[in-house]
Motif scaffolding. Structure first.
Motif, PDB file in Angstrom:
ATOM      1  N   GLY A  11       9.975  15.761  -2.447  1.00 52.51           N
ATOM      2  CA  GLY A  11      11.422  15.759  -2.339  1.00 52.51           C
ATOM      3  C   GLY A  11      12.053  14.405  -2.601  1.00 52.51           C
ATOM      4  O   GLY A  11      11.362  13.428  -2.889  1.00 52.51           O
ATOM      5  N   PRO A  12      13.385  14.344  -2.504  1.00 55.67           N
ATOM      6  CA  PRO A  12      14.116  13.116  -2.799  1.00 55.67           C
ATOM      7  C   PRO A  12      13.732  11.979  -1.856  1.00 55.67           C
ATOM      8  O   PRO A  12      13.274  12.210  -0.732  1.00 55.67           O
ATOM      9  CB  PRO A  12      15.581  13.515  -2.581  1.00 55.67           C
ATOM     10  N   VAL A  13      13.930  10.757  -2.326  1.00 47.61           N
ATOM     11  CA  VAL A  13      13.623   9.577  -1.506  1.00 47.61           C
ATOM     12  C   VAL A  13      14.871   8.758  -1.191  1.00 47.61           C
ATOM     13  O   VAL A  13      14.772   7.669  -0.640  1.00 47.61           O
ATOM     14  CB  VAL A  13      12.555   8.681  -2.190  1.00 47.61           C
ATOM     15  N   ASP A  14      16.028   9.261  -1.516  1.00 47.50           N
ATOM     16  CA  ASP A  14      17.277   8.532  -1.269  1.00 47.50           C
ATOM     17  C   ASP A  14      17.394   8.173   0.207  1.00 47.50           C
ATOM     18  O   ASP A  14      17.301   9.044   1.081  1.00 47.50           O
ATOM     19  CB  ASP A  14      18.476   9.387  -1.696  1.00 47.50           C
ATOM     20  N   GLY A  15      17.564   6.894   0.496  1.00 52.02           N
ATOM     21  CA  GLY A  15      17.711   6.440   1.864  1.00 52.02           C
ATOM     22  C   GLY A  15      16.405   6.289   2.624  1.00 52.02           C
ATOM     23  O   GLY A  15      16.404   5.894   3.790  1.00 52.02           O
ATOM     24  N   LYS A  16      15.289   6.604   1.999  1.00 52.31           N
ATOM     25  CA  LYS A  16      13.989   6.518   2.661  1.00 52.31           C
ATOM     26  C   LYS A  16      13.321   5.180   2.374  1.00 52.31           C
ATOM     27  O   LYS A  16      13.714   4.459   1.463  1.00 52.31           O
ATOM     28  CB  LYS A  16      13.081   7.662   2.209  1.00 52.31           C
ATOM     29  N   VAL A  17      12.304   4.865   3.172  1.00 55.55           N
ATOM     30  CA  VAL A  17      11.473   3.695   2.936  1.00 55.55           C
ATOM     31  C   VAL A  17      10.175   4.166   2.308  1.00 55.55           C
ATOM     32  O   VAL A  17       9.474   5.014   2.865  1.00 55.55           O
ATOM     33  CB  VAL A  17      11.188   2.916   4.235  1.00 55.55           C
ATOM     34  N   VAL A  18       9.866   3.619   1.136  1.00 54.79           N
ATOM     35  CA  VAL A  18       8.644   3.960   0.408  1.00 54.79           C
ATOM     36  C   VAL A  18       7.775   2.711   0.337  1.00 54.79           C
ATOM     37  O   VAL A  18       8.249   1.645  -0.069  1.00 54.79           O
ATOM     38  CB  VAL A  18       8.967   4.453  -1.016  1.00 54.79           C
ATOM     39  N   LEU A  19       6.515   2.851   0.739  1.00 55.79           N
ATOM     40  CA  LEU A  19       5.577   1.748   0.614  1.00 55.79           C
ATOM     41  C   LEU A  19       4.620   2.054  -0.526  1.00 55.79           C
ATOM     42  O   LEU A  19       3.981   3.103  -0.547  1.00 55.79           O
ATOM     43  CB  LEU A  19       4.785   1.524   1.905  1.00 55.79           C
ATOM     44  N   VAL A  20       4.540   1.138  -1.475  1.00 57.98           N
ATOM     45  CA  VAL A  20       3.656   1.286  -2.633  1.00 57.98           C
ATOM     46  C   VAL A  20       2.528   0.273  -2.499  1.00 57.98           C
ATOM     47  O   VAL A  20       2.762  -0.940  -2.566  1.00 57.98           O
ATOM     48  CB  VAL A  20       4.420   1.051  -3.955  1.00 57.98           C
ATOM     49  N   SER A  21       1.317   0.756  -2.276  1.00 58.33           N
ATOM     50  CA  SER A  21       0.191  -0.188  -2.227  1.00 58.33           C
ATOM     51  C   SER A  21      -0.254  -0.458  -3.664  1.00 58.33           C
ATOM     52  O   SER A  21      -0.164   0.404  -4.526  1.00 58.33           O
ATOM     53  CB  SER A  21      -0.946   0.360  -1.367  1.00 58.33           C
ATOM     54  N   GLY A  22      -0.714  -1.686  -3.904  1.00 61.47           N
ATOM     55  CA  GLY A  22      -1.057  -2.052  -5.278  1.00 61.47           C
ATOM     56  C   GLY A  22       0.177  -2.052  -6.155  1.00 61.47           C
ATOM     57  O   GLY A  22       0.187  -1.500  -7.252  1.00 61.47           O
ATOM     58  N   GLY A  23       1.229  -2.698  -5.680  1.00 67.68           N
ATOM     59  CA  GLY A  23       2.529  -2.629  -6.335  1.00 67.68           C
ATOM     60  C   GLY A  23       2.614  -3.240  -7.722  1.00 67.68           C
ATOM     61  O   GLY A  23       3.611  -3.042  -8.411  1.00 67.68           O
ATOM     62  N   ALA A  24       1.589  -3.969  -8.149  1.00 65.55           N
ATOM     63  CA  ALA A  24       1.597  -4.531  -9.503  1.00 65.55           C
ATOM     64  C   ALA A  24       0.674  -3.761 -10.437  1.00 65.55           C
ATOM     65  O   ALA A  24       0.555  -4.098 -11.610  1.00 65.55           O
ATOM     66  CB  ALA A  24       1.171  -5.994  -9.469  1.00 65.55           C
ATOM     67  N   GLY A  25       0.035  -2.721  -9.921  1.00 68.13           N
ATOM     68  CA  GLY A  25      -0.914  -1.951 -10.728  1.00 68.13           C
ATOM     69  C   GLY A  25      -0.238  -1.031 -11.726  1.00 68.13           C
ATOM     70  O   GLY A  25       0.993  -0.897 -11.759  1.00 68.13           O
ATOM     71  N   ALA A  44       6.225  -3.241  -1.220  1.00 69.78           N
ATOM     72  CA  ALA A  44       5.022  -3.240  -2.054  1.00 69.78           C
ATOM     73  C   ALA A  44       3.991  -4.167  -1.442  1.00 69.78           C
ATOM     74  O   ALA A  44       4.332  -5.239  -0.941  1.00 69.78           O
ATOM     75  CB  ALA A  44       5.351  -3.693  -3.477  1.00 69.78           C
ATOM     76  N   THR A  45       2.733  -3.745  -1.476  1.00 67.78           N
ATOM     77  CA  THR A  45       1.654  -4.638  -1.077  1.00 67.78           C
ATOM     78  C   THR A  45       0.880  -5.036  -2.319  1.00 67.78           C
ATOM     79  O   THR A  45       0.701  -4.234  -3.239  1.00 67.78           O
ATOM     80  CB  THR A  45       0.706  -3.985  -0.048  1.00 67.78           C
ATOM     81  N   VAL A  46       0.455  -6.294  -2.345  1.00 71.03           N
ATOM     82  CA  VAL A  46      -0.247  -6.854  -3.505  1.00 71.03           C
ATOM     83  C   VAL A  46      -1.347  -7.780  -3.006  1.00 71.03           C
ATOM     84  O   VAL A  46      -1.470  -8.030  -1.804  1.00 71.03           O
ATOM     85  CB  VAL A  46       0.719  -7.630  -4.427  1.00 71.03           C
ATOM     86  N   GLY A  47      -2.128  -8.335  -3.948  1.00 70.36           N
ATOM     87  CA  GLY A  47      -3.247  -9.172  -3.566  1.00 70.36           C
ATOM     88  C   GLY A  47      -3.136 -10.636  -3.922  1.00 70.36           C
ATOM     89  O   GLY A  47      -3.945 -11.446  -3.481  1.00 70.36           O
ATOM     90  N   ASN A  48      -2.120 -11.022  -4.712  1.00 72.45           N
ATOM     91  CA  ASN A  48      -1.989 -12.433  -5.091  1.00 72.45           C
ATOM     92  C   ASN A  48      -0.563 -12.719  -5.560  1.00 72.45           C
ATOM     93  O   ASN A  48       0.255 -11.798  -5.686  1.00 72.45           O
ATOM     94  CB  ASN A  48      -3.019 -12.809  -6.169  1.00 72.45           C
ATOM     95  N   ALA A  49      -0.294 -13.977  -5.830  1.00 72.20           N
ATOM     96  CA  ALA A  49       1.064 -14.400  -6.184  1.00 72.20           C
ATOM     97  C   ALA A  49       1.521 -13.821  -7.513  1.00 72.20           C
ATOM     98  O   ALA A  49       2.693 -13.461  -7.675  1.00 72.20           O
ATOM     99  CB  ALA A  49       1.143 -15.926  -6.219  1.00 72.20           C
TER     100      ALA A  49
END
Length: 199
Positions: A11-25, A44-49
């Protein structure tokens, strides 16, 4: 398509909090963009700068380094949830490895959409903590998605591309003769897409 499905299958994500692991993948960077287009606030979670810069460039509102940041505390601060359970949706590339964080931070009735679990390929599921929150766990594999889901994803992706709403991180462009080098870059997990130019 995997990114779109993970973000919108429930469903829609409007107004929700979405966590994306591996956000640069390959999936994560597009998941951030689709979630933002859908009106979500995105962590987003990532592993380096370098990965952090990519996730931030994709539009993530909060980027955390999984190696150095106190993820649960930072997430609670961002969401403002008194119980630390402010994440409505997880787009998950490391399901087994991140189960502890998921259990600590997912909202009641939250959804985990996972497309990979390499580090922990057979995770032990913390059933009672998840069932007490009525969590939905969705596994995403584009090759077996329903036809309607394929059609919806293709339409949404094409629309976003035509409207120039998606950015792309190109890591390297190589001639077809360098296909071995291209495969090695992908296998190493080099940041950005590897493009082969056909003669």
């Amino acid at each position: 398509m995997t990114a779109w499905r993970c973000v919108f299958a429930d469903g829609p994500v409007d107004g929700k909090v979405v966590l994306v692991s591996g956000g640069a993948g390959a999936v994560g960077r597009y998941a951030i963009q689709f979630a933002k287009l859908g009106g979500a606030r995105v962590i987003a979670t990532v592993g380096n700068a370098e990965a952090a810069a990519s996730a931030s460039g994709a539009g993530a509102d909060l980027v955390l380094n999984r190696h150095v940041d106190d993820l649960a505390t930072a997430i609670a601060g961002f969401t403002g949830d008194a119980n630390g359970r402010g994440v409505d949706r997880f787009v998950e590339v490391a399901f087994g490895a991140n189960l502890e964080l998921i259990v600590k931070t997912i909202s009641p009735n939250g959804v985990v959409a996972s497309y990979a679990s390499d580090a922990v390929p057979e995770p032990k599921l913390p059933f009672w903590p998840l069932v007490m929150l009525d969590v939905t766990i969705r596994f995403v594999l584009v090759y077996v998605m329903p036809k309607q889901a394929h059609l919806e994803a293709a339409e949404a992706i094409n629309s976003a591309l035509e409207a120039k709403q998606l950015t792309h991180l190109i890591g390297r462009t190589l001639p077809l003769a360098s296909i071995v080098e291209a495969h090695e870059a992908v296998e190493r997990g080099d940041l950005g897409k590897t493009i082969l130019v056909l003669p």
